[in-house]
Design an enzyme around this catalytic site. Structure first.
Site, mmCIF file in Angstrom:
data_model
loop_
_atom_site.group_PDB
_atom_site.id
_atom_site.type_symbol
_atom_site.label_atom_id
_atom_site.label_comp_id
_atom_site.label_asym_id
_atom_site.label_seq_id
_atom_site.Cartn_x
_atom_site.Cartn_y
_atom_site.Cartn_z
ATOM 1 N N GLU A 150 19.484 -4.270 -32.006
ATOM 2 C CA GLU A 150 20.434 -2.909 -32.023
ATOM 3 C C GLU A 150 20.300 -2.656 -33.306
ATOM 4 O OE1 GLU A 150 23.205 0.467 -31.920
ATOM 5 O OE2 GLU A 150 22.064 -1.139 -29.797
ATOM 6 N N THR A 186 20.811 5.249 -28.144
ATOM 7 C CA THR A 186 20.246 3.489 -27.582
ATOM 8 C C THR A 186 19.484 3.717 -26.175
ATOM 9 O OG1 THR A 186 21.967 2.006 -28.358
ATOM 10 C CG2 THR A 186 20.697 1.433 -26.463
ATOM 11 N N HIS A 207 26.286 -3.732 -34.361
ATOM 12 C CA HIS A 207 25.941 -2.427 -33.567
ATOM 13 C C HIS A 207 27.150 -1.723 -34.555
ATOM 14 C CE1 HIS A 207 27.576 1.436 -31.576
ATOM 15 N NE2 HIS A 207 26.689 0.853 -30.681
ATOM 16 N N HIS A 235 17.559 2.035 -32.863
ATOM 17 C CA HIS A 235 17.765 3.494 -34.035
ATOM 18 C C HIS A 235 18.089 3.283 -35.359
ATOM 19 C CE1 HIS A 235 21.609 2.920 -32.882
ATOM 20 N NE2 HIS A 235 21.478 2.592 -31.797
#
Length: 687
Positions: A261, A305, A421, A481
């Site tokens: 992530e 995502t 995140h 990302h």
């Protein structure tokens, strides 16, 4: 002086005077927000002029509605319009701060599928000064309430109101004409929302995104089989030939996709105070049996995502606005990698420590052919087990083993981590590395959550080795990302050891890791330029699956002859030779060469730009038109979503029956003895 003030006071006591004041204040705050909150890339005097002008057409139009009415009603309308406009500006300030983009109608429509836990993110994003966008409303309300400004009860003069409306239309027409002159194809080549706002304004963008949402719905109803035929011809012409040195090397192997992530490439071998941030991932990256790509880019748009997953398993881009998974995941036809593998004897499963509805996964995954989706309902959740958007990675991975060991082999499993995140917060007992010291609170915690993710990854790899899965599995690791948006330029420059960063530097900052590991695989660092759109064809060739008639917009990263133009969702691109960021061309050293190209070089760049536009347009056509309903390879069976149930009782019953039937699960191979104890973690919550 007093006479001047008296004339101003008297002027404000008229409807026209109050209208002028409220429009001026609206224009002023909008322009200030443009300059201070958004990074719009103003590069010349025309763009500066249009940025200053573009709030006025919409301001005159909407506030002008009040001029058709008299008395208090007129003032109420102006105040309500101002409030709505201010809420729109305020919302976009917050959204842009996190996503470097503007809120679209598609995002609003799908907000229910991504809204959980957003309160934490908003509390981190919001600044006290953001509320200043409402200052003019409060001031005007006070002035009206205490009658410093008196309500004008004179009859409404409709002809003056009509003139204001006509003026707003004429002003917008001039604005649009000048914008098109400075940026041709502004509305037909809309891959970057920043351009729309820069040239035409935030209000026009709202209407335009609504039109896009409507157009998407209309496109689907008008699409036909002829549309996909043209796309197939283009794909056939540009498909890369498989590298036979790697083709089929992973045939019959398990596949594990490990989703890092918000993990960026710069973290590989990065140190804080001499300590590696990601020692386990670094070791995996440099393993002799790992192919690691050091020029691999994320290509996500607003869907972040969800866009990464769409590209990973469909080789199709996300949408120019919104998320393909939320808008089309339930109803569209897909020919995704899980379905393809499932039809070749693989069991397929996705693991995610959050609610199944996030990004509409509980519906989209069925469309993609996932037999099982182990979401939050399958996990034990206690106080302290979660942070931000779901279960902490160490706890999530340890509990996932319970289900992973039950999957009949070969299996295709995707594990989506969450702890790294935004807003990159971690309780002190899990912090084992110091923060960076850029002075940017949003950025400095990033290495701590990345370090935690790395530790969880190390524990998971250790389990795979102990359980015996490691040698029977192709392990694919990728970053979905960016973790640090381009709005944090000063902090990014410090992290990279630079005084400042250019647009080219920021484009290179979009690199994310991509690694493929398998026992016996000839590894090394591969320098080819590629992105998430290329993952699916790469994996299919490694697995030895025929891939000459599929609808995929990416190309095998291991092919010796492949186009290395990496297209971003906004239409920009990077490549080994030239990169186009906005309207600027850079060479591979990051130097601006826009006005230094030869005729031949310009032709080459124009060809790359045309390819970028064509690829994005085809992807949008495929998704918005649901074109895969008109075509499928002869060997592919259309997915029947009713075959799958993600209800815990149904799925576990089905999983138990599948194990009994095949007898190939790790649990079966281990004589029914669980391997959960082999997963060792130092998670303090579990001690």
């Amino acid at each position: 002086m007093r006479s001047v003030l008296k004339r101003i006071r008297n002027g404000l006591d008229t409807r026209a005077g109050f209208f002028t004041l409220i429009v001026f204040l609206f224009w002023l705050k909008t322009y200030i927000v443009y300059q201070t909150e958004f990074t719009l890339g103003i590069s010349d005097s025309m763009q500066k002029f249009l940025l200053a002008v573009n709030p006025l057409p919409a301001g005159l139009l909407f506030f002008g509605i009040a001029l058709y009415f008299r008395g208090k009603k007129s003032y109420w309308i102006m105040m309500i319009v101002d409030l709505i406009q201010s809420l729109w500006i305020f919302s976009n300030i917050l959204y842009y701060r996190e996503f470097s983009d503007f809120i679209s109608v598609s995002i609003i429509k799908s907000s229910g599928s991504v809204s959980n836990n957003l309160s934490l993110s908003i509390s981190q994003i919001i600044h006290p000064t953001d509320f200043l966008v409402f200052a003019d409303i409060i001031i005007l309300a006070v002035l009206l309430f205490f009658k410093f400004i008196k309500v004008d009860y004179s009859p409404a003069k409709r002809r003056y109101a009509a003139l204001v409306t006509i003026a707003s239309v004429i002003l917008f027409a001039c604005n649009l004409s000048l914008a098109e002159k400075d940026r041709s194809q502004l509305l037909t080549r809309t891959f970057d929302n920043n351009y729309i706002v820069k040239y035409l304004g935030l209000n026009f963008y709202a209407g335009y995104s609504g039109y896009q949402a409507y157009h998407e719905s209309l496109t689907k109803s008008k699409a036909s089989s002829k549309d996909i035929t043209k796309i197939l011809a283009y794909i056939k012409k540009h498909r890369s030939v498989a590298n036979m040195s790697y083709y089929g090397k992973a045939k019959g192997k398990n596949v594990i996709i490990f989703h890092l992530e918000s993990f960026q490439q710069f973290l590989i071998n990065y140190k804080v105070n001499g300590k590696e941030v990601t020692p386990n991932i670094n070791k995996f990256y440099s393993n002799k049996n790992t192919i690691s790509f050091d020029n691999f880019f994320n290509q996500v748009g607003q869907g972040k995502t969800s866009d990464a997953e769409t590209m990973l398993e469909n080789s199709l881009f996300g949408l120019p606005s919104g998320s393909a998974m939320t808008t089309y995941g339930t109803t569209n036809t897909f020919e995704a990698l899980p379905a393809i593998l499932n039809q070749r004897g693989y069991s397929t499963a996705a693991f995610h420590g959050d609610v199944g509805s996030f990004w509409n996964r509980d519906n989209t995954y069925k469309s993609w052919g996932y037999q099982y989706f182990f979401s939050e309902n399958y996990y034990k959740v206690k106080s302290g087990y979660s942070v931000g958007y779901g279960l902490k990675d160490k706890i999530f991975l340890k509990q996932s083993v319970k289900y992973l060991q039950q999957l009949p082999q070969p299996f295709y499993a995707k594990l989506i981590t969450l702890t790294n995140h935004y807003p990159y917060e971690l309780d002190k007992k899990n912090q084992t590395i110091a923060k960076t010291k850029t002075g940017d609170s949003t950025v400095d915690g990033y290495v701590q959550t990345a370090h935690y993710l790395d530790q969880a990854f190390g524990e998971f790899i250790s389990y795979l080795k102990k359980s015996g899965l490691y040698n029977k599995t192709m392990i694919v690791v990728y970053g979905d990302h960016y973790g640090i948006s381009n709005n944090h330029k000063k902090a990014i420059a410090q992290l990279l050891g630079k005084k400042s960063v250019s647009s080219y530097d920021l484009a290179m900052f979009q690199k994310v890791p991509f690694m493929i590991h398998m026992k016996g695989l000839q590894g090394g660092i591969n320098h080819t330029y590629g992105g998430e759109i290329d993952v699916m064809p790469t994996l299919m060739d490694l697995l030895g699956i025929k891939n000459t008639d599929t609808v995929q917009l990416g190309n095998d990263l291991l092919s010796t002859k492949r186009n290395q133009t990496v297209v971003f969702r906004d239409g920009d691109f990077v490549s080994p030779k030239y990169s186009k960021i906005g309207s600027t061309i850079y060479d591979n050293n990051g130097k601006v060469v826009t006005n230094k190209l030869t005729k031949k070089q310009k032709a080459s760049v124009n060809k790359q730009e045309a390819r970028a536009d064509k690829t994005l347009s085809m992807s949008d056509e495929i998704i918005t038109g649901d074109l895969l309903r008109f075509y499928k390879p002869s060997w592919f069976k259309k997915v029947n979503k009713s075959d799958y149930s993600y209800k815990v009782s149904d799925a576990l019953k089905e999983l138990k029956a599948a194990q009994k039937k095949s007898g190939t699960s790790l649990l079966s191979e281990n004589g029914g003895v669980s391997t959960e104890s082999l997963f060792k973690t130092d998670a303090p919550e579990l001690k």
